[in-house]
Write an enzyme that holds these catalytic residues in place. Structure first.
Site, PDB file in Angstrom:
ATOM      1  N   ASP A 131       0.823  -1.209   0.000  1.00 34.73           N
ATOM      2  CA  ASP A 131       0.000   0.000   0.000  1.00 34.73           C
ATOM      3  C   ASP A 131       0.861   1.265   0.000  1.00 34.73           C
ATOM      4  OD1 ASP A 131      -2.774   1.187   0.680  1.00 34.73           O
ATOM      5  OD2 ASP A 131      -1.521   2.030   2.255  1.00 34.73           O
TER       6      ASP A 131
ATOM      7  N   GLU B 210       1.403  -0.513  -5.076  1.00 32.17           N
ATOM      8  CA  GLU B 210       0.505   0.593  -5.391  1.00 32.17           C
ATOM      9  C   GLU B 210       1.325   1.869  -5.443  1.00 32.17           C
ATOM     10  OE1 GLU B 210      -3.326   3.083  -3.688  1.00 32.17           O
ATOM     11  OE2 GLU B 210      -1.600   2.640  -2.442  1.00 32.17           O
TER      12      GLU B 210
HETATM   13  C1  GLC Z   1      -3.902   3.458  -0.290  1.00 33.92           C
HETATM   14  C2  GLC Z   1      -5.223   2.732  -0.219  1.00 33.92           C
HETATM   15  C3  GLC Z   1      -6.277   3.689   0.262  1.00 33.92           C
HETATM   16  C4  GLC Z   1      -5.892   4.173   1.626  1.00 33.92           C
HETATM   17  C5  GLC Z   1      -4.484   4.773   1.627  1.00 33.92           C
HETATM   18  C6  GLC Z   1      -3.967   4.951   3.017  1.00 33.92           C
HETATM   19  O1  GLC Z   1      -3.898   4.452  -1.246  1.00 33.92           O
HETATM   20  O2  GLC Z   1      -5.519   2.167  -1.460  1.00 33.92           O
HETATM   21  O3  GLC Z   1      -7.538   3.111   0.280  1.00 33.92           O
HETATM   22  O4  GLC Z   1      -6.811   5.127   2.078  1.00 33.92           O
HETATM   23  O5  GLC Z   1      -3.565   3.946   0.960  1.00 33.92           O
HETATM   24  O6  GLC Z   1      -3.589   3.719   3.572  1.00 33.92           O
END
Ligand code: GLC
Ligand code: MG
Length: 577
Positions: free
Chosen positions: A230, A302
């Site tokens: 993440d 991500e």
């Molecule tokens: C990432 C997740 C999102 C979350 C953020 C903070 O972008 O996909 O849903 O709010 O991280 O953890």
């Protein structure tokens, strides 16, 4: 491990500027052309009637993933959390939140997944914890070993208020407002790239790094096949040599200083230490596999970052990071985008990531972004599914996209008031009560009004439904031509005109042409082949979508083809050259 495999890539330019590539390498590892599926556990299947999805619900419905041709599923966070950001604020990295079940339930899920052949990937949220995490509480109290677990700073003297402190820098958090929050108890500011309730862990501290490796090991030992990491770009921040934090320059794109877009994030995003940290995690996974055997455990990353940074997150030739850094390029397209926009967007990835690393993946949605039907229009969901499956590499499907679920207009409830609620509503299994998601009529987010038509049960029985097309596409992904993308296979892609996009996939055994009309007008295309041997110009309709007037098996001459508005078809060559 596949990192040392060398490959040869030959690209030539054909008709209509379409680039054709033939790659020769050893066969692909399981993840390289996998069909990945994201489950948002709160919304997939509720087993205990509390209106919120859970692990036993996932276990109960796991065969569905097999039915639709999925290789691996990644689950958004299932860990103990006060749910301020629905699990992205973890208070215990080693426990399952009771809303989702227990560790025992998790073990049962893994057991069944292994039995039926679905891989399970967990969300790994390293950037921050919840402020309710024991580590943070100990850090606030400067308990031994936890003093530097988070990013703490005294702040600057406020010239207008003697004795008062100002935040250490002008940084703005991703959800808006200051990135620094004052803690009365510790008498210091702490950093949070996201919510106030999501303090950033301090990766300059080796103890934090060791702890997070322990977290990875804990879940690997329980049998997971990898992690989606993440918020990768946000792990490190720039610190000056004297320990102060540099202000970020204004971006000029908004005059609202509370908004994330107010600043140009040169010091809080994509810092080089993050690249090195990914390499560290990857080597840990490699070592784990060497010691424990089994198939490759993978890292998905991500990162909403420019392609030259994604390139580094993947690897630099000697060190490797994420197996699949998500390719979010196509999510930038809209209903008004045409075949040429699509080509540009695909090329942005392929010119760097394919040419350098022979890797590709295509993401069309997730829990942070609008659904395909909302962004492109309902009539284009099948087109988009056809395109992403036709392209070489892995696909990532967000739950519900395989039946064409749309955004749902939601209102704030006691449980949730998040602008991302519209794409997070319960999965639509049937046309029955609560769409078969829950035995309760009260679900945590409302069920979409369209559930009577848009659901798994109805679409299973309907020829050319979005679900059945999706299933056919997954079968195609296993055909020699699609499988051969790294091994003696050929493929090409490109816009034929403003509206029609073509992908060609071929192997010594079979050949397909995928044609998609993005426009709302009839298009005449061709010749797509100029062979004087008429046999070589004949193909047959093999896969059809609901906008196509043709029948499966019908012959077509590549010299001239008519495409109906929004028609998408897969043609198959019947006589091999
Ligand atoms: C990432 C997740 C999102 C979350 C953020 C903070 O972008 O996909 O849903 O709010 O991280 O953890
Ligand atoms: Mg439940």
């Amino acid at each position: 491990m596949r990192e040392n495999i060398s490959s040869v890539l030959i690209c030539v330019f054909l008709f209509f500027n379409i680039s054709t590539c033939t790659a020769t390498t050893a066969a692909a590892d399981w993840w390289e052309d996998s069909s990945l599926y994201q489950i948002y556990p709160r919304s997939w299947k509720d087993s205990d009637g509390d209106g919120i999805g859970d692990l036993n619900g996932i276990t109960e419905k796991l065969e569905y993933l097999k039915e639709i041709g999925i290789t691996a599923t990644w689950l958004s966070p299932i860990f103990k959390s006060p749910m301020s950001d629905f699990g992205y604020d973890i208070s215990n990295f080693y426990e399952v939140d009771p809303i989702f079940g227990s560790l025992d339930d998790f073990d049962k899920l893994i057991k069944k997944a292994k039995k039926i052949g679905i891989k399970i990937i967990l969300d790994f949220v390293p950037n921050h914890s919840s402020d309710e995490c024991e580590w943070f509480q100990k850090s606030v109290e400067r308990k031994d070993g936890y003093d530097d677990f988070y990013v703490w700073e005294n702040g600057l003297d406020d010239p207008n208020n003697p004795g008062k402190k100002l935040p250490p820098s002008n940084w703005v958090s991703i959800f808006g407002g200051k990135m620094w929050t004052w803690n009365d108890k510790r008498q210091q500011f702490y950093l949070h790239q996201f919510q106030v309730k999501q303090p950033d862990l301090n990766y300059k501290n080796t103890k934090v790094r060791e702890e997070m490796i322990k977290v990875l090991k804990f879940w690997l030992d329980r049998g997971v096949d990898g992690f989606r990491i993440d918020a990768v770009p946000h792990i490190f921040e720039k610190v000056n040599a004297d320990g102060t934090y540099p202000d970020e320059p204004l971006s000029g794109s908004t005059s609202d200083p509370e908004k994330y877009e107010y600043l140009d994030h040169i010091y809080t995003k994509d810092q080089y230490e993050t690249v090195e940290l990914l390499y560290e995690w990857r080597s840990y996974l490699n070592k784990y596999q060497e010691e424990n055997g089994g198939e490759t455990r993978i890292l998905l990353a991500e990162a909403y970052s420019p392609i030259n940074v994604i390139d580094q997150y993947f690897g630099n030739g000697t060190h490797f990071g994420a197996h699949l850094p998500f390719n979010f390029n196509l999510m930038g397209l809209r209903g008004s985008s045409n075949a040429r926009d699509l080509e540009t967007s695909i090329k942005n990835w392929m010119d760097v990531m394919w040419n350098k690393h022979k890797t590709a993946n295509w993401v069309l949605g997730n829990h942070d972004n609008n659904r395909i039907a909302y962004n492109f229009g309902k009539e284009k969901v099948d087109l988009v599914n056809v395109i992403i499956t036709a392209l070489p590499g892995a696909t990532v499907t967000y739950y519900g996209e395989e039946i064409g679920m749309s955004n749902v207009e939601t209102q704030c409830t006691e449980i949730s008031c998040d602008s991302r609620d519209p794409e997070r509503t319960p999965f639509q299994w049937t046309d029955g009560k609560s769409a078969g998601f829950s035995s309760s009529s009260k679900t945590w987010l409302p069920i979409s009004d369209d559930y009577k038509k848009v659901n798994v049960k109805v679409q299973r029985g309907a020829d050319r439904s979005t679900l059945n097309i999706f299933k056919e596409l997954q079968k195609l992904k296993r055909s020699p031509a699609y499988k051969a993308f790294k091994d003696n296979g050929g493929w090409s892609y490109g816009a034929i005109n403003d509206q029609v996009f073509q992908v060609i996939r071929s192997s010594p055994q079979d050949e397909y042409r995928i044609l998609v009309n993005f426009g709302d007008k009839l298009e005449e295309i061709g010749p797509l082949s100029n062979s004087i041997e008429d046999n070589e110009n004949i193909m047959e309709y093999f896969l059809l979508t609901s906008h196509s007037p043709h029948r499966r098996g019908e012959k077509v001459n590549l010299k001239s083809i008519y495409m109906m508005p929004f028609e998408a078809v897969v043609l198959k060559r019947i006589i091999k050259k």
